[in-house]
Design a protein around this motif. Sequence first.
Motif, PDB file in Angstrom:
ATOM      1  N   SER A  93      29.804  43.400  50.848  1.00 20.27           N
ATOM      2  CA  SER A  93      30.441  44.727  50.898  1.00 20.27           C
ATOM      3  C   SER A  93      31.876  44.728  50.398  1.00 20.27           C
ATOM      4  CB  SER A  93      30.394  45.275  52.329  1.00 20.27           C
ATOM      5  OG  SER A  93      30.982  44.363  53.245  1.00 20.27           O
ATOM      6  N   GLY A  94      32.376  43.576  49.942  1.00 18.88           N
ATOM      7  CA  GLY A  94      33.745  43.521  49.446  1.00 18.88           C
ATOM      8  C   GLY A  94      33.959  44.391  48.215  1.00 18.88           C
ATOM      9  N   ARG A  95      35.159  44.944  48.079  1.00 20.11           N
ATOM     10  CA  ARG A  95      35.436  45.818  46.943  1.00 20.11           C
ATOM     11  C   ARG A  95      36.752  45.493  46.249  1.00 20.11           C
ATOM     12  NH1 ARG A  95      38.252  50.816  48.321  1.00 20.11           N
ATOM     13  NH2 ARG A  95      39.009  50.729  50.465  1.00 20.11           N
ATOM     14  N   LEU A  96      37.248  44.258  46.429  1.00 22.57           N
ATOM     15  CA  LEU A  96      38.427  43.817  45.698  1.00 22.57           C
ATOM     16  C   LEU A  96      37.988  43.097  44.420  1.00 22.57           C
ATOM     17  CD1 LEU A  96      40.761  42.371  48.482  1.00 22.57           C
ATOM     18  CD2 LEU A  96      40.668  44.700  47.573  1.00 22.57           C
ATOM     19  N   TYR A  97      38.568  43.506  43.302  1.00 27.38           N
ATOM     20  CA  TYR A  97      38.233  42.952  41.991  1.00 27.38           C
ATOM     21  C   TYR A  97      39.470  42.257  41.419  1.00 27.38           C
ATOM     22  CZ  TYR A  97      33.843  45.407  42.313  1.00 27.38           C
ATOM     23  OH  TYR A  97      32.594  45.820  42.732  1.00 27.38           O
ATOM     24  N   PRO A  98      39.582  40.936  41.604  1.00 28.11           N
ATOM     25  CA  PRO A  98      40.776  40.214  41.171  1.00 28.11           C
ATOM     26  C   PRO A  98      41.017  40.308  39.662  1.00 28.11           C
ATOM     27  CG  PRO A  98      39.550  38.922  42.765  1.00 28.11           C
ATOM     28  CD  PRO A  98      38.677  40.083  42.388  1.00 28.11           C
ATOM     29  N   ALA A  99      42.292  40.203  39.308  1.00 29.31           N
ATOM     30  CA  ALA A  99      42.703  40.378  37.916  1.00 29.31           C
ATOM     31  C   ALA A  99      42.051  39.357  36.995  1.00 29.31           C
ATOM     32  CB  ALA A  99      44.228  40.291  37.811  1.00 29.31           C
ATOM     33  N   ASP A 100      41.846  38.114  37.472  1.00 28.07           N
ATOM     34  CA  ASP A 100      41.262  37.098  36.594  1.00 28.07           C
ATOM     35  C   ASP A 100      39.832  37.452  36.226  1.00 28.07           C
ATOM     36  OD1 ASP A 100      40.658  36.482  39.403  1.00 28.07           O
ATOM     37  OD2 ASP A 100      39.699  34.680  38.644  1.00 28.07           O
ATOM     38  N   MET A 101      39.119  38.098  37.137  1.00 28.58           N
ATOM     39  CA  MET A 101      37.758  38.528  36.836  1.00 28.58           C
ATOM     40  C   MET A 101      37.770  39.674  35.828  1.00 28.58           C
ATOM     41  SD  MET A 101      34.945  40.280  39.345  1.00 28.58           S
ATOM     42  CE  MET A 101      33.352  40.809  38.671  1.00 28.58           C
ATOM     43  N   MET A 102      38.588  40.677  36.095  1.00 29.56           N
ATOM     44  CA  MET A 102      38.592  41.872  35.253  1.00 29.56           C
ATOM     45  C   MET A 102      39.102  41.566  33.843  1.00 29.56           C
ATOM     46  SD  MET A 102      37.101  43.731  37.308  1.00 29.56           S
ATOM     47  CE  MET A 102      36.899  44.968  36.043  1.00 29.56           C
ATOM     48  N   ALA A 103      39.962  40.556  33.699  1.00 28.66           N
ATOM     49  CA  ALA A 103      40.443  40.181  32.374  1.00 28.66           C
ATOM     50  C   ALA A 103      39.322  39.618  31.515  1.00 28.66           C
ATOM     51  CB  ALA A 103      41.572  39.154  32.497  1.00 28.66           C
ATOM     52  N   ALA A 104      38.298  39.054  32.152  1.00 29.75           N
ATOM     53  CA  ALA A 104      37.168  38.472  31.417  1.00 29.75           C
ATOM     54  C   ALA A 104      35.986  39.431  31.310  1.00 29.75           C
ATOM     55  CB  ALA A 104      36.722  37.185  32.099  1.00 29.75           C
ATOM     56  N   ALA A 105      36.062  40.576  31.989  1.00 31.54           N
ATOM     57  CA  ALA A 105      34.899  41.459  32.113  1.00 31.54           C
ATOM     58  C   ALA A 105      34.731  42.394  30.927  1.00 31.54           C
ATOM     59  CB  ALA A 105      34.999  42.275  33.390  1.00 31.54           C
ATOM     60  N   ALA A 106      33.475  42.712  30.647  1.00 30.32           N
ATOM     61  CA  ALA A 106      33.152  43.728  29.645  1.00 30.32           C
ATOM     62  C   ALA A 106      32.992  45.091  30.300  1.00 30.32           C
ATOM     63  CB  ALA A 106      31.859  43.346  28.921  1.00 30.32           C
ATOM     64  N   LEU A 107      32.838  45.125  31.625  1.00 27.05           N
ATOM     65  CA  LEU A 107      32.651  46.359  32.371  1.00 27.05           C
ATOM     66  C   LEU A 107      33.881  46.643  33.217  1.00 27.05           C
ATOM     67  CD1 LEU A 107      29.025  45.706  33.719  1.00 27.05           C
ATOM     68  CD2 LEU A 107      29.670  47.013  31.665  1.00 27.05           C
ATOM     69  N   ASP A 108      34.055  47.911  33.599  1.00 29.54           N
ATOM     70  CA  ASP A 108      35.137  48.230  34.520  1.00 29.54           C
ATOM     71  C   ASP A 108      34.653  48.032  35.958  1.00 29.54           C
ATOM     72  OD1 ASP A 108      33.608  50.493  35.212  1.00 29.54           O
ATOM     73  OD2 ASP A 108      34.753  51.815  33.895  1.00 29.54           O
ATOM     74  N   ALA A 109      35.596  48.085  36.890  1.00 28.38           N
ATOM     75  CA  ALA A 109      35.264  47.807  38.287  1.00 28.38           C
ATOM     76  C   ALA A 109      34.244  48.790  38.841  1.00 28.38           C
ATOM     77  CB  ALA A 109      36.533  47.825  39.136  1.00 28.38           C
ATOM     78  N   GLN A 110      34.346  50.054  38.442  1.00 27.48           N
ATOM     79  CA  GLN A 110      33.401  51.047  38.956  1.00 27.48           C
ATOM     80  C   GLN A 110      31.972  50.728  38.521  1.00 27.48           C
ATOM     81  OE1 GLN A 110      34.039  53.358  41.126  1.00 27.48           O
ATOM     82  NE2 GLN A 110      32.035  54.359  41.134  1.00 27.48           N
TER      83      GLN A 110
END
Length: 302
Positions: free
Chosen positions: A42-59
């Motif tokens: 149920s966690g909803r924190l998206y760390p910056a290191d993950m999002m920098a590598a992601a093709a999708l946004d957090a939503q």
Amino acid sequence: MNAWEPIAVEEPVARMEAFEVRRAAPHGAAPSTPIVFASPHSGRLYPADMMAAAALDAQSIRRSEDAYVDDLIAAGPELGVSLIAARFARAYIDLNREAFELDPGMFADELPEFARARTARVAAGLGAIARVVSEGQEIYARKLTFAEASTRIEGAHRPYHAALARLIAEAHAAHGFAILIDWHSMPAAAARTGGRERPCDVVLGDRFGAACAGVLPTRVERELESMGYRVARNTPYAGGYTTEHYGRPARRVHALQIEINRALYLDEASLAPTVGFADLKLRLEALTRTLADADWSGLKPS
């Protein structure tokens, strides 16, 4: 920010708490019940290191969350039940997997032999670090490194399970046995599997009887059915790593996974709670109170 939105965080992971523990008794005091609740997805924190590598946004990645399950069971500590809930998103690190259950195809460098998992979950893109979210969308725009995986494992997975093991040990020391309930939610589509004419509302997973004594799922099933819910066992979810790893009835540790149909409380398109959320939360509070007050003498050492 709306309380229901995902949170993209810039703070270094090492400075953040990867999970929250709410004990039913002050630290050092014996818990009043043998029950521990866990919410690993149920966690909803998206760390910056993950999002920098992601093709999708957090939503978009949020579709892999067991959204708001931690809130649904939040009354546990007030009723004598200790609770642990993840804060990092499931897609960042899946706490209901073995730590090094990794997909070699996701990594730029060669994984150690012990991390080259060949499980069905990895094949489906749902290892300890997921490759996809719902509908098969690829999460990452590039390959990760083993160092990145190790950071997630050492910073979140290991401390979460160390804390969960402590809660179980405290319950066991106080009562002679412990009951772990691992809470999840399932897509409405999954609730229709197994040739059912009508979708089930809740699936109880006990690893086909291997993870707990039968009295536990039987009592939970009876209480839920008395509330009008349709309950299934072990199909399509028999329990994941947590249930399998901690469920040791011979050692008087009993683990049960509970999957809740998201249609009961969530708009799966917008990921917003529906009007059913408050009612479900009240009913789960009633279930928790019943379990906390129950006579579990059949699980006690003779």
